[in-house]
Design a protein around this motif. Structure first.
Motif, PDB file in Angstrom:
ATOM      1  N   THR A  30       0.833  -1.200   0.000  1.00  0.00           N
ATOM      2  CA  THR A  30       0.000   0.000   0.000  1.00  0.00           C
ATOM      3  C   THR A  30       0.869   1.251   0.000  1.00  0.00           C
ATOM      4  N   GLU A  31       1.904   1.281   0.830  1.00  0.00           N
ATOM      5  CA  GLU A  31       2.806   2.436   0.858  1.00  0.00           C
ATOM      6  C   GLU A  31       3.510   2.612  -0.483  1.00  0.00           C
ATOM      7  N   LEU A  32       4.009   1.521  -1.056  1.00  0.00           N
ATOM      8  CA  LEU A  32       4.688   1.604  -2.344  1.00  0.00           C
ATOM      9  C   LEU A  32       3.737   2.049  -3.451  1.00  0.00           C
ATOM     10  N   PHE A  33       2.490   1.589  -3.389  1.00  0.00           N
ATOM     11  CA  PHE A  33       1.500   2.010  -4.374  1.00  0.00           C
ATOM     12  C   PHE A  33       1.243   3.515  -4.258  1.00  0.00           C
ATOM     13  N   HIS A  34       1.099   4.009  -3.034  1.00  0.00           N
ATOM     14  CA  HIS A  34       0.871   5.452  -2.836  1.00  0.00           C
ATOM     15  C   HIS A  34       2.084   6.266  -3.288  1.00  0.00           C
ATOM     16  N   ILE A  35       3.276   5.782  -3.000  1.00  0.00           N
ATOM     17  CA  ILE A  35       4.489   6.468  -3.456  1.00  0.00           C
ATOM     18  C   ILE A  35       4.544   6.464  -4.979  1.00  0.00           C
ATOM     19  N   GLY A  36       4.187   5.345  -5.591  1.00  0.00           N
ATOM     20  CA  GLY A  36       4.147   5.260  -7.053  1.00  0.00           C
ATOM     21  C   GLY A  36       3.169   6.255  -7.653  1.00  0.00           C
ATOM     22  N   LEU A  37       1.984   6.374  -7.055  1.00  0.00           N
ATOM     23  CA  LEU A  37       1.012   7.358  -7.532  1.00  0.00           C
ATOM     24  C   LEU A  37       1.550   8.778  -7.401  1.00  0.00           C
ATOM     25  N   LEU A  38       2.220   9.058  -6.278  1.00  0.00           N
ATOM     26  CA  LEU A  38       2.809  10.372  -6.067  1.00  0.00           C
ATOM     27  C   LEU A  38       3.863  10.677  -7.131  1.00  0.00           C
ATOM     28  N   PHE A  39       4.758   9.707  -7.396  1.00  0.00           N
ATOM     29  CA  PHE A  39       5.784   9.906  -8.417  1.00  0.00           C
ATOM     30  C   PHE A  39       5.182  10.072  -9.810  1.00  0.00           C
ATOM     31  N   LEU A  40       4.152   9.302 -10.118  1.00  0.00           N
ATOM     32  CA  LEU A  40       3.487   9.444 -11.419  1.00  0.00           C
ATOM     33  C   LEU A  40       2.866  10.833 -11.559  1.00  0.00           C
ATOM     34  N   GLY A  41       2.200  11.292 -10.514  1.00  0.00           N
ATOM     35  CA  GLY A  41       1.579  12.615 -10.553  1.00  0.00           C
ATOM     36  C   GLY A  41       2.605  13.726 -10.662  1.00  0.00           C
ATOM     37  N   LEU A  42       3.639  13.675  -9.816  1.00  0.00           N
ATOM     38  CA  LEU A  42       4.678  14.707  -9.858  1.00  0.00           C
ATOM     39  C   LEU A  42       5.437  14.668 -11.180  1.00  0.00           C
ATOM     40  N   GLY A  43       5.739  13.463 -11.642  1.00  0.00           N
ATOM     41  CA  GLY A  43       6.444  13.332 -12.920  1.00  0.00           C
ATOM     42  C   GLY A  43       5.633  13.900 -14.062  1.00  0.00           C
ATOM     43  N   GLY A  44       4.340  13.616 -14.069  1.00  0.00           N
ATOM     44  CA  GLY A  44       3.469  14.156 -15.104  1.00  0.00           C
ATOM     45  C   GLY A  44       3.409  15.679 -15.062  1.00  0.00           C
ATOM     46  N   CYS A  45       3.313  16.227 -13.867  1.00  0.00           N
ATOM     47  CA  CYS A  45       3.276  17.695 -13.721  1.00  0.00           C
ATOM     48  C   CYS A  45       4.591  18.333 -14.162  1.00  0.00           C
ATOM     49  N   LEU A  46       5.714  17.748 -13.734  1.00  0.00           N
ATOM     50  CA  LEU A  46       7.013  18.292 -14.130  1.00  0.00           C
ATOM     51  C   LEU A  46       7.215  18.212 -15.636  1.00  0.00           C
ATOM     52  N   TRP A  47       6.807  17.082 -16.237  1.00  0.00           N
ATOM     53  CA  TRP A  47       6.930  16.944 -17.687  1.00  0.00           C
ATOM     54  C   TRP A  47       6.093  18.017 -18.383  1.00  0.00           C
ATOM     55  N   ALA A  48       4.855  18.234 -17.919  1.00  0.00           N
ATOM     56  CA  ALA A  48       3.976  19.216 -18.557  1.00  0.00           C
ATOM     57  C   ALA A  48       4.565  20.623 -18.454  1.00  0.00           C
ATOM     58  N   VAL A  49       5.095  20.975 -17.278  1.00  0.00           N
ATOM     59  CA  VAL A  49       5.705  22.299 -17.113  1.00  0.00           C
ATOM     60  C   VAL A  49       6.896  22.449 -18.060  1.00  0.00           C
ATOM     61  N   TYR A  50       7.747  21.425 -18.098  1.00  0.00           N
ATOM     62  CA  TYR A  50       8.902  21.492 -18.990  1.00  0.00           C
ATOM     63  C   TYR A  50       8.458  21.562 -20.448  1.00  0.00           C
ATOM     64  N   PHE A  51       7.591  20.645 -20.858  1.00  0.00           N
ATOM     65  CA  PHE A  51       7.213  20.535 -22.271  1.00  0.00           C
ATOM     66  C   PHE A  51       6.490  21.783 -22.776  1.00  0.00           C
ATOM     67  N   PHE A  52       5.577  22.312 -21.984  1.00  0.00           N
ATOM     68  CA  PHE A  52       4.759  23.421 -22.456  1.00  0.00           C
ATOM     69  C   PHE A  52       5.333  24.796 -22.133  1.00  0.00           C
ATOM     70  N   LEU A  53       6.204  24.894 -21.120  1.00  0.00           N
ATOM     71  CA  LEU A  53       6.678  26.211 -20.710  1.00  0.00           C
ATOM     72  C   LEU A  53       8.192  26.419 -20.829  1.00  0.00           C
ATOM     73  N   LEU A  54       8.991  25.395 -20.552  1.00  0.00           N
ATOM     74  CA  LEU A  54      10.422  25.627 -20.367  1.00  0.00           C
ATOM     75  C   LEU A  54      11.355  25.043 -21.416  1.00  0.00           C
ATOM     76  N   ARG A  55      10.894  24.139 -22.257  1.00  0.00           N
ATOM     77  CA  ARG A  55      11.833  23.402 -23.118  1.00  0.00           C
ATOM     78  C   ARG A  55      12.568  24.296 -24.108  1.00  0.00           C
ATOM     79  N   ASP A  56      11.995  25.411 -24.497  1.00  0.00           N
ATOM     80  CA  ASP A  56      12.681  26.304 -25.442  1.00  0.00           C
ATOM     81  C   ASP A  56      13.658  27.247 -24.743  1.00  0.00           C
ATOM     82  N   PHE A  57      13.599  27.302 -23.408  1.00  0.00           N
ATOM     83  CA  PHE A  57      14.429  28.250 -22.675  1.00  0.00           C
ATOM     84  C   PHE A  57      15.583  27.611 -21.913  1.00  0.00           C
ATOM     85  N   LEU A  58      15.423  26.345 -21.513  1.00  0.00           N
ATOM     86  CA  LEU A  58      16.456  25.683 -20.718  1.00  0.00           C
ATOM     87  C   LEU A  58      17.516  25.050 -21.616  1.00  0.00           C
TER      88      LEU A  58
END
Length: 138
Positions: free
Chosen positions: A9-37
């Motif tokens: 259960t703990e590993l599943f919750h950690i996995g969900l957290l990583f999936l959510g954070l990873g998705g958010c970070l990817w979206a920020v990078y892809f849509f906002l930062l990839r042309d600047f970094l």
């Protein structure tokens, strides 16, 4: 609830957290930062002239997302390994939590981690042996 079930259960919750954070970070990078970094160089390569243990990970992930499994395995075998083991764990545990599989979700085993460490070490050794011994640059 047993100790093993609590760990899953703990590993599943950690996995969900990583999936959510990873998705958010990817979206920020892809849509906002990839042309600047700027792309960061690998310090292992720059300073020591060898590949680092993680070299090829981004290329492997890109290849895997585009359906090129063999290319992904060549770039860094940890990426498809993690997709299979981590993805299988998350899917089966998710189905179990939805009541679809009746307690048949994959369980955590230490060999998952040992397998990952062996893949990272093997990738590091083989790629650097090819580079240093035969001058093959990846």
């Amino acid at each position: 609830m047993g100790k093993g079930k609590e760990l899953e259960t703990e590993l599943f919750h950690i996995g969900l957290l990583f999936l959510g954070l990873g998705g958010c970070l990817w979206a920020v990078y892809f849509f906002l930062l990839r042309d600047f970094l700027p792309q960061m160089p690998c310090l292992f390569d720059r300073l020591l002239g060898i590949y680092c243990p993680g070299c090829g990970g981004t290329r492997a992930l890109t290849a895997l997302v585009h359906g090129r499994l063999l290319q992904s395995l060549w770039y860094h075998p940890l990426i498809p390994y993690t997709a299979v083991i981590g993805g299988g764990f998350m899917v089966t545990q998710g189905l179990d939590r939805l009541g679809i599989t009746d307690g048949k979700g994959w369980k955590y085993h230490n060999w998952y981690v040992y397998g990952a460490l062996i893949l990272v070490a093997g990738n590091f050794l083989v790629k650097n042996a090819l580079r240093l011994g035969w001058g093959i640059v990846m």
